[in-house]
Design a protein around this motif. Structure first.
Motif, PDB file in Angstrom:
ATOM      1  N   LEU A 102      36.948  37.269  33.420  1.00  0.00           N
ATOM      2  CA  LEU A 102      37.556  37.021  34.373  1.00  0.00           C
ATOM      3  C   LEU A 102      36.857  36.368  35.426  1.00  0.00           C
ATOM      4  N   TRP A 110      37.408  32.808  36.785  1.00  0.00           N
ATOM      5  CA  TRP A 110      38.415  32.025  37.373  1.00  0.00           C
ATOM      6  C   TRP A 110      37.393  30.574  37.494  1.00  0.00           C
ATOM      7  N   ALA A 164      42.331  40.290  37.848  1.00  0.00           N
ATOM      8  CA  ALA A 164      43.030  39.647  36.964  1.00  0.00           C
ATOM      9  C   ALA A 164      43.274  38.564  37.465  1.00  0.00           C
ATOM     10  N   CYS A 165      44.414  37.858  36.370  1.00  0.00           N
ATOM     11  CA  CYS A 165      45.153  37.035  37.323  1.00  0.00           C
ATOM     12  C   CYS A 165      46.485  37.905  37.065  1.00  0.00           C
ATOM     13  N   MET A 221      49.694  37.593  35.093  1.00  0.00           N
ATOM     14  CA  MET A 221      50.829  37.979  34.093  1.00  0.00           C
ATOM     15  C   MET A 221      50.033  39.473  34.028  1.00  0.00           C
ATOM     16  N   CYS A 222      49.714  39.919  33.593  1.00  0.00           N
ATOM     17  CA  CYS A 222      49.595  41.224  33.349  1.00  0.00           C
ATOM     18  C   CYS A 222      49.068  41.979  35.038  1.00  0.00           C
ATOM     19  N   CYS A 259      45.402  44.311  33.735  1.00  0.00           N
ATOM     20  CA  CYS A 259      44.735  42.970  32.387  1.00  0.00           C
ATOM     21  C   CYS A 259      44.309  43.733  31.013  1.00  0.00           C
ATOM     22  N   ALA A 260      44.181  43.366  30.136  1.00  0.00           N
ATOM     23  CA  ALA A 260      43.586  43.663  28.491  1.00  0.00           C
ATOM     24  C   ALA A 260      42.145  43.817  28.968  1.00  0.00           C
TER      25      ALA A 260
HETATM   26  S1  SF4 Z   1      44.318  40.056  29.972  1.00  0.00           S
HETATM   27 FE1  SF4 Z   1      46.785  39.308  31.114  1.00  0.00          FE
HETATM   28  S2  SF4 Z   1      45.915  39.045  33.608  1.00  0.00           S
HETATM   29 FE2  SF4 Z   1      43.640  39.761  32.508  1.00  0.00          FE
HETATM   30  S3  SF4 Z   1      42.822  38.074  32.572  1.00  0.00           S
HETATM   31 FE3  SF4 Z   1      44.249  37.816  30.238  1.00  0.00          FE
HETATM   32  S4  SF4 Z   1      46.395  36.875  31.248  1.00  0.00           S
HETATM   33 FE4  SF4 Z   1      45.689  37.554  33.096  1.00  0.00          FE
END
Ligand code: SF4
Length: 431
Positions: A379, A381, A407-408, A410-411, A415-416
């Motif tokens: 992570l 960035w 995380a970003c 998106m989730c 975050c996975a």
């Molecule tokens: S898993 Fe989802 S939240 Fe984590 S970095 Fe990837 S896109 Fe972003």
């Protein structure tokens, strides 16, 4: 001595050293590639501020950006801005295709401002000057054409597109073929009009030795143009296209014998399933000469998005052994590109080139992606932005919606990457 003549003598030139350093390979590898003609280093001895760039087998796939005015739009300032954008986005070479305004002054300004190799298509200027002087392109004299070529070589142009393979025999095939889109190459069209009107052979073919002498003087690389390239999927890999390629193969050998570096241009509009065949044909017929393709565009129906169409074709072409991609911008088929079109076109082609390099096993290509994957797992960035083809775009998109944690957006908290790290204890540092 030209690069080719030096290489044949076993001499490693400063340009070869520089290319070797850039590519992370031995200088002998570059020298041997130049000697065989599978690598070219377009570097006019009069282009003072040039950083040499190698194009060919075993090297990173290169990307060209076309800029230049048209009769409707543009001047030296607009084109210098496009040059700046092309350099910023990572283009490897730039072609000035100006057909409007003070063409000579624009070209000189571009060469003076560019550390990248510059290419041109002299027949454009020769044709435009013939219209101004005689009222029609077809009235151009052979000396007029060669005077313009000489002006370009003396100005420091590093490579010139010359449509030497548009012969009377190729025109006969074109007539018999009955194409959907006939001829879409501007240079090819100028020459075909001239040849039909004057009932003469292509002067660039008939006086090829004169062309070689001019190119040799300042070590200008010839880019043998494909005036018969298909401009429609329906015309792909047809008889006129292949006829021209056969001629280009012969001209490659004559250029090499004369100590002149040479590459070969290719399509154009090609269905996906014909790209590999076209690459193999060029490599076999032209004895490994670097292949420089426009796109290729894999469908005719994506107007406004042809940078994507071209990148799909470019990736497949590069993976199959193409050495040099001419970018296609979103403005293709619609208008003269503006600086934003240039940006989109260069990035799309760089994606294609790099995807091809991974498949070709070009040194460092796979490692670049691996580094990015490690940065993603961490992570990290800023590192991801640094490793991106467009760091600015990466930062801009990441900061669009502020994430709550590391995380970003998106989730977010699901975050996975973070979850696996927490519950399985898998650390990116092991990668
Ligand atoms: S898993 Fe989802 S939240 Fe984590 S970095 Fe990837 S896109 Fe972003």
């Amino acid at each position: 001595m030209t690069q080719l003549e030096s290489a044949k003598e076993g001499i490693i030139s400063p340009q070869m050293e520089s290319v070797a350093q850039c590519e992370g390979v031995e200088a002998e590898f570059i020298q041997q590639g130049v000697a065989k003609g599978t690598i070219v280093i377009p570097s006019n001895t009069k282009h003072g501020n040039l950083t040499p760039c190698g194009i060919g087998q075993g090297l990173r796939t290169k990307v060209n950006a076309n800029i230049g005015t048209s009769s409707d739009y543009g001047n030296a300032d607009t084109e210098l801005e496009k040059l700046r954008v092309a350099i910023d986005c990572g283009a490897d070479t730039v072609m000035d295709l100006s057909t409007g305004g003070d063409i000579s002054a624009i070209r000189r300004a571009i060469i003076a401002a560019s550390s990248l190799p510059i290419g041109t298509v002299p027949i454009y200027q020769a044709g435009i000057e013939a219209i101004a002087r005689y009222g029609a392109i077809v009235k151009m004299t052979v000396d007029d054409l060669f005077a313009v070529i000489e002006e370009h070589t003396q100005n420091g142009v590093d490579f010139i597109t010359v449509h030497c393979g548009v012969t009377q025999s190729a025109i006969t095939r074109l007539k018999q073929q009955g194409r959907v889109a006939d001829v879409v190459s501007r240079g090819g069209a100028f020459l075909i009009g001239w040849m039909l009107y004057n009932e003469r052979e292509n002067p660039l073919y008939e006086h090829y030795d004169r062309l070689l002498e001019l190119a040799r003087e300042f070590d200008v690389t010839l880019s043998l143009g494909d005036g018969m390239r298909p401009g429609s999927l329906a015309d792909a890999t047809d008889r006129p296209q292949v006829e021209e390629l056969l001629t280009l193969g012969e001209l490659v050998e004559r250029a090499r014998q004369a100590g002149v570096q040479v590459m070969v241009e290719g399509p154009g509009h090609l269905p996906l399933n014909q790209i590999e065949t076209n690459v193999h044909l060029e490599k076999a017929i032209c004895k490994g000469a670097p292949f420089y393709v426009l796109g290729p565009l894999v469908t005719d129906v994506a107007a406004g998005y042809d940078h994507i169409t071209g990148a799909i074709g470019g990736a497949i072409a590069a993976a199959a052994g193409t050495d040099f991609l001419c970018y296609v911008t979103p403005a293709e088929h619609l208008s003269l590109p503006d600086p934003e079109d240039v940006r989109q076109g260069v990035i799309a082609s760089r994606i294609a080139a790099h995807a091809g390099d991974i498949a070709k096993g070009v040194k460092g290509a796979e490692q670049w992606d691996r580094q990015m994957s490690v940065a993603r797992k961490k992570l990290n960035w800023e590192e991801q932005a640094r490793l991106s083809l467009s760091p600015e775009r990466s930062r801009q998109v990441h900061s669009k919606h502020a994430p709550a944690g590391a995380a970003c957006s998106m989730c977010g908290k699901f975050c996975a990457m973070a979850l696996v790290e927490e519950y399985l204890g898998v650390s990116a540092t092991r990668c």
